[in-house]
Design a protein around this motif. Structure first.
Motif, PDB file in Angstrom:
ATOM      1  N   LEU A  12       0.871  -1.201  -0.106  1.00  0.00           N
ATOM      2  CA  LEU A  12      -0.190   0.013   0.120  1.00  0.00           C
ATOM      3  C   LEU A  12       0.881   1.318   0.246  1.00  0.00           C
ATOM      4  O   LEU A  12       0.442   2.539  -0.439  1.00  0.00           O
ATOM      5  CB  LEU A  12      -1.090   0.076   1.278  1.00  0.00           C
ATOM      6  N   ARG A  13       2.007   1.278   0.670  1.00  0.00           N
ATOM      7  CA  ARG A  13       2.905   2.340   0.754  1.00  0.00           C
ATOM      8  C   ARG A  13       3.450   2.648  -0.716  1.00  0.00           C
ATOM      9  O   ARG A  13       3.480   3.638  -1.069  1.00  0.00           O
ATOM     10  CB  ARG A  13       4.101   1.996   1.546  1.00  0.00           C
ATOM     11  N   ALA A  16       0.682   4.220  -2.941  1.00  0.00           N
ATOM     12  CA  ALA A  16       0.242   5.306  -2.272  1.00  0.00           C
ATOM     13  C   ALA A  16       1.467   6.489  -2.909  1.00  0.00           C
ATOM     14  O   ALA A  16       1.092   7.548  -3.291  1.00  0.00           O
ATOM     15  CB  ALA A  16       0.239   5.606  -0.961  1.00  0.00           C
ATOM     16  N   LEU A  37      -5.924  -0.983  -5.208  1.00  0.00           N
ATOM     17  CA  LEU A  37      -5.453  -1.757  -3.856  1.00  0.00           C
ATOM     18  C   LEU A  37      -6.903  -2.485  -3.588  1.00  0.00           C
ATOM     19  O   LEU A  37      -7.903  -1.880  -3.219  1.00  0.00           O
ATOM     20  CB  LEU A  37      -5.197  -1.052  -2.905  1.00  0.00           C
ATOM     21  N   ASP A  42      -6.472  -1.474   3.345  1.00  0.00           N
ATOM     22  CA  ASP A  42      -5.256  -0.905   2.649  1.00  0.00           C
ATOM     23  C   ASP A  42      -5.675   0.194   1.952  1.00  0.00           C
ATOM     24  O   ASP A  42      -4.794   1.161   2.085  1.00  0.00           O
ATOM     25  CB  ASP A  42      -4.783  -2.170   1.836  1.00  0.00           C
ATOM     26  N   ARG A  43      -6.880   0.152   1.241  1.00  0.00           N
ATOM     27  CA  ARG A  43      -6.889   1.272   0.197  1.00  0.00           C
ATOM     28  C   ARG A  43      -7.501   2.239   1.175  1.00  0.00           C
ATOM     29  O   ARG A  43      -6.921   3.663   0.769  1.00  0.00           O
ATOM     30  CB  ARG A  43      -8.166   0.850  -0.465  1.00  0.00           C
ATOM     31  N   ALA A  46      -4.202   3.853   2.479  1.00  0.00           N
ATOM     32  CA  ALA A  46      -3.626   4.567   1.576  1.00  0.00           C
ATOM     33  C   ALA A  46      -3.777   5.850   1.287  1.00  0.00           C
ATOM     34  O   ALA A  46      -3.277   6.816   1.011  1.00  0.00           O
ATOM     35  CB  ALA A  46      -3.222   3.852   0.375  1.00  0.00           C
ATOM     36  N   ASN A  47      -5.230   5.942   0.996  1.00  0.00           N
ATOM     37  CA  ASN A  47      -5.914   7.092   0.706  1.00  0.00           C
ATOM     38  C   ASN A  47      -5.789   8.360   1.889  1.00  0.00           C
ATOM     39  O   ASN A  47      -5.651   9.459   1.616  1.00  0.00           O
ATOM     40  CB  ASN A  47      -7.514   7.160   0.381  1.00  0.00           C
ATOM     41  N   LEU A  85       4.894  11.138   2.494  1.00  0.00           N
ATOM     42  CA  LEU A  85       3.904  10.388   2.982  1.00  0.00           C
ATOM     43  C   LEU A  85       4.301   9.909   4.585  1.00  0.00           C
ATOM     44  O   LEU A  85       3.440   9.769   5.232  1.00  0.00           O
ATOM     45  CB  LEU A  85       3.985   9.082   2.354  1.00  0.00           C
TER      46      LEU A  85
END
Length: 433
Positions: A12-13, A16, A37, A42-43, A46-47, A85
């Motif tokens: 996910l990183r 993203a 994703l 996870d989605r 990430a968002n 991030l």
């Protein structure tokens, strides 16, 4: 030999970072979807990381100025995106955990051939940031806006209002819907609050838009309460011909159809028009949908009403799209003003005598709003201002200025409900000859 499994959270990183990197290069931000994703948790995470990095962009700029003594390394792949991030997580999302911010950042750039040589720098910078995270968390909110933008908006709207703009930026935008009919049962099923007229607000939601009650029944459509204002202001007889210029994705088209007009929806973007058509099919409306250039469009007969939602800087949408704050320049806005004037002039040509023209932009820039309205009255013959009266917008009276134009601000509370609204300018005109 078996390949080592990637650490949990790394995928996910990486996704993203790739999305944020695209936005940093000038692309429009769109939240990650299932195709990006598959795992919903996870989605969501990430968002959350991406949007926090974008909303806190100005404050993170200040951190980077302190942490990177030699500036951002050139030609370094995803290094900047991963670092932003991670700073967003370390400083503003402490509930996620500091360890994962450092560990996954280093692991992420090791997967990038253009950045892996900077893994030591990444680790050192983030450890230094971790030691200063409490101080960084208290960085001044004025950093959230570009300095020139903040000064211009304070001059136009006041320091207090712009202070609430930054609150709105951090909070983000709730989900507003326009109902086909104001039905208490629908409002209750949605868990919504009525704002003004058919506009309602969902403060929270735990499912996708298309899984909300009455979606398939076509009982509502997504539309910010400010965006729902312009179509309500058209003055035309029932059944009259109304043109929606720059119509996609169709919220205003739906409103005009609901009002009983004979609607033509024009847009130059074929992809966006397909979305409009799908929306109209779900809602049960049948406008005439045309692809074309709004600046050159000609029609066999003039229209009784026209809504011109002109392409603009979209700075009024920063609660949803914080990147616009940092992607717009004075030259960019000046270019859009020229386009807006061209579209306005053609709209007047397409309007019948006595016809109603509503001009609007989702912009907080006076050059694209008030200044265009002033230019039109001075430069274009055959039109006059048709001021908007407070009684036309119950619950939204505070958006109407002394000239009878709408200037909606993110600091305002529609219907007395917290959560703000998009920045919008709306002015109405009448064709006199």
């Amino acid at each position: 030999m078996t390949k080592a499994k990637d650490p949990a959270g790394l995928s996910l990183r990486l996704v993203a970072a790739k999305r944020l990197q695209a936005v940093l290069k000038g692309e429009h931000f769109a939240p990650l979807q299932a195709g990006d994703l598959a795992d919903g948790r996870d989605r969501a995470l990430a968002n959350r990381l991406i949007t926090t990095a974008l909303r806190r962009h100005g404050q993170i700029n200040a951190m980077l100025g302190e942490l990177l003594e030699k500036g951002m390394p050139p030609r370094s792949g995803t290094f900047e995106a991963v670092l932003r991030l991670s700073l967003a997580q370390l400083v503003f999302l402490p509930d996620i955990g500091a360890h994962s911010a450092l560990f996954l950042a280093v692991e992420a750039i090791k997967r990038d051939s253009k950045a892996r040589h900077l893994s030591g720098l990444m680790n050192a910078v983030l450890r230094r940031a971790q030691g200063n995270s409490a101080r960084f968390a208290l960085l001044d909110d004025t950093l959230l806006l570009p300095e020139t933008t903040r000064q211009k908006w304070e001059s136009a709207y006041g320091t207090e209002a712009v202070g609430r703009f930054t609150d709105a930026l951090i909070d983000g935008a709730p989900l507003d819907l326009t109902l086909r009919e104001v039905d208490p049962d629908v409002i209750e099923a949605l868990g919504a609050t009525q704002l003004a007229g058919p506009s309602v607000r969902l403060e929270t939601r735990d499912r996708p838009v298309d899984a909300l009650p009455f979606f398939e029944d076509g009982r509502w459509w997504v539309q910010d309460v400010a965006s729902a204002i312009p179509a309500r202001l058209i003055k035309a007889q029932a059944g009259g011909s109304v043109l929606d210029l720059c119509a996609a994705p169709g919220g205003k088209t739906a409103q005009l159809c609901q009002s009983g007009y004979s609607v033509t929806a024009l847009d130059s973007d074929a992809t966006r028009l397909e979305r409009l058509k799908a929306n109209m099919e779900r809602l049960g409306f049948s406008p005439l949908v045309l692809e074309g250039d709004a600046a050159k469009f000609a029609a066999p007969e003039p229209f009784d009403g026209i809504v011109l939602d002109a392409p603009c800087s979209a700075t009024g949408t920063f609660r949803r799209h914080p990147e616009v704050l940092w992607q717009r320049s004075a030259a960019d806005i000046a270019g859009r003003v020229q386009l807006q004037r061209s579209l306005f002039a053609n709209a007047v040509r397409l309007l019948s005598p006595g016809g109603s023209l509503v001009y609007c932009v989702c912009s907080l820039e006076p050059e694209e709003g008030e200044a265009v309205a002033e230019w039109a009255l001075a430069a274009l013959s055959g039109i006059e201002a048709d001021p908007i009266a407070p009684g036309e917008l119950p619950g939204l009276e505070m958006t109407i200025n002394a000239r009878g134009e709408v200037r909606a601000l993110p600091s305002m509370a529609p219907g007395g409900v917290a959560g703000g609204m998009d920045g919008f300018f709306v002015a109405r005109f009448r064709r006199t000859s």
